[in-house]
Scaffold this active site. Structure first.
Site, short mmCIF file in Angstrom:
data_model
loop_
_atom_site.label_atom_id
_atom_site.label_comp_id
_atom_site.label_asym_id
_atom_site.label_seq_id
_atom_site.Cartn_x
_atom_site.Cartn_y
_atom_site.Cartn_z
N TYR A 146 0.88 -1.00 -0.38
CA TYR A 146 -0.09 -0.27 -0.48
C TYR A 146 1.05 1.05 -0.01
CZ TYR A 146 -4.33 -1.91 0.89
OH TYR A 146 -5.90 -2.55 1.00
N LYS A 195 4.10 -15.38 3.36
CA LYS A 195 3.78 -15.81 1.75
C LYS A 195 5.47 -16.41 1.88
CE LYS A 195 2.72 -18.32 -2.04
NZ LYS A 195 1.83 -19.02 -2.33
N ASP A 227 -1.82 -18.30 1.25
CA ASP A 227 -3.60 -19.00 0.59
C ASP A 227 -4.07 -20.39 1.35
OD1 ASP A 227 -0.75 -20.61 0.82
OD2 ASP A 227 -0.83 -21.09 -1.75
N ASP A 251 -5.81 -7.53 4.41
CA ASP A 251 -7.46 -6.13 3.65
C ASP A 251 -8.02 -7.88 3.68
OD1 ASP A 251 -8.63 -4.94 2.31
OD2 ASP A 251 -7.43 -4.94 0.54
N ASP A 255 -12.21 -9.17 5.06
CA ASP A 255 -12.93 -9.63 4.14
C ASP A 255 -13.37 -10.63 3.99
OD1 ASP A 255 -13.00 -6.41 3.55
OD2 ASP A 255 -13.21 -7.32 1.28
#
Ligand code: IPM
Ligand code: MG
Length: 362
Positions: A146, A195, A227, A251, A255
């Protein structure tokens, strides 16, 4: 107690849901004899319309000199709103990122909890939903993709876009410490998501988190690849307590976590720096498609106000009362459209605010 609160109502459903949260806060102030001083400022699309930019210095200063900020949600329909014809640095989201950075709000807490009353609205299989879940996503908020350098260039006639994912060990350490501290107040477990099988930034993340964990021998630490985490959230969300992760992964995963609670309209959030100051906002977006219809769910914003009372003002009793009022409304079968199921009663956004406010102090 005197509470100085900056208010950013925002765009889309923002003004409706913030109005309901203020209604509940006002009732809390009345019942528990506090004095609230609100200062309303603009950010996002509303600020673009008024001043041509999504975040003004005045908004930053008013927020900085308040004890806390209560925010709705910002942004519009990216396909149709004129805000998205502006260059990226002038769009509503740039205001949100700007204020997070300006106020150094590096720790974003997003609790996801399955209310027993809403388990019918949970999209997971019944045997999974029946186990329940109660997790807190601790998302790093001022680093990573970001805020890394970005550019779009043309090389040999071919366009190329670059975003940079950077983390320093200091940025990782301070958020990891917050995660371990909060795990101690919960179920003493941290799952750190990265990751590390691909990214250098994730390998550094993992080693710094391991280092920090040595100071918290009572907190169990596990590492999980992002993942796999996305999959585990729908396979068995009950395994998560504190989920610690970087900005972009947080982020996306937040959700997903909010959706399995039955509705994205239930998930509150707190963005904190190293002081008691915080910015409190729902995790969901501005839902421009239902703006102005008085059908949005204000509960995420009301629960964000409760987080504000708890984290910034140490008013645990008052915060508990708001949570109890939300529980009571749900067990009485009252629902906004997003969490409505057969056999329950559908009510509007403002009625939901009235119902919750009406239960404070009872
Ligand atoms: C969120 C939102 C923001 C983010 C957007 C609006 C920039 O999705 O708070 O999760 O990506 O952080
Ligand atoms: Mg998001």
């Amino acid at each position: 107690m005197k509470l100085n609160i900056a208010v950013i109502k925002g765009d889309g459903i923002g003004p409706e849901i913030v109005t309901e949260a203020m209604k509940v806060l006002d009732k809390v102030a009345f019942v528990y004899s506090h004095e609230i001083n609100y200062k309303e400022v603009l950010m996002g699309g509303a600020s673009i319309d008024a001043y041509g930019i999504p975040l003004t210095d005045e908004t930053i200063e008013v927020c900085r000199f308040s004890d806390a900020v209560l925010m709705g949600s910002i942004g519009g329909d990216t396909n149709t709103s004129p805000w998205y014809k502006l260059e990226p640095s002038k769009r509503p989201e740039a205001g949100l990122l700007g204020i997070r950075k300006a106020l150094n709000l590096f720790a974003n807490l997003r609790p996801a909890y399955l209310y027993r009353e809403l388990s019918d609205a949970c999209p997971l299989k019944k045997e999974i939903a029946d186990k329940g879940f109660d997790m807190l996503i601790m998302r790093e908020l001022t680093g990573g993709l970001y805020f890394g350098e970005r550019k779009t260039v043309t090389e040999n006639g071919i366009k190329k876009a670059v975003d940079t994912l950077t983390y320093t060990e200091e940025e990782i350490r301070r958020i990891a410490i917050k995660a371990f501290e909060i795990a101690r107040k919960r179920r003493n477990s941290v799952i750190s998501v990265d990751k590390a099988n691909v990214l250098d930034s994730s390998r550094l993340w993992r080693s710094v988190v391991n280092e920090v964990s040595k100071d918290y021998p009572d907190v169990k630490l596990e590492h999980m690849l992002v993942d796999n985490c996305a999959m585990q959230l729908v396979r068995d969300p009950s395994q998560f307590d504190v989920v610690l992760t970087e900005n972009m992964f947080g982020d996306i995963l937040s959700d997903e976590a909010s959706m399995i609670t039955g509705s994205i309209g239930m998930l509150s959030s707190a963005s904190l720096n190293d002081t008691k100051f915080g910015l409190y906002e729902p995790s969901h977006g501005s839902a421009p498609d239902i703006a102005g219809l008085n059908i949005a769910n204000p509960i995420a914003t009301i629960l964000s106000a409760s987080m504000m009372l708890r984290y910034t003002f140490d008013l645990d009793k008052e915060a508990d009362d708001i949570e109890r009022a939300v529980n009571s409304v749900l067990s009485d079968g009252l629902r906004t459209a997003d969490i409505y199921t057969d056999g329950t009663t559908k009510i509007s956004c403002s009625d939901m605010g009235d119902e919750i406010a009406g239960r404070i102090g009872k």
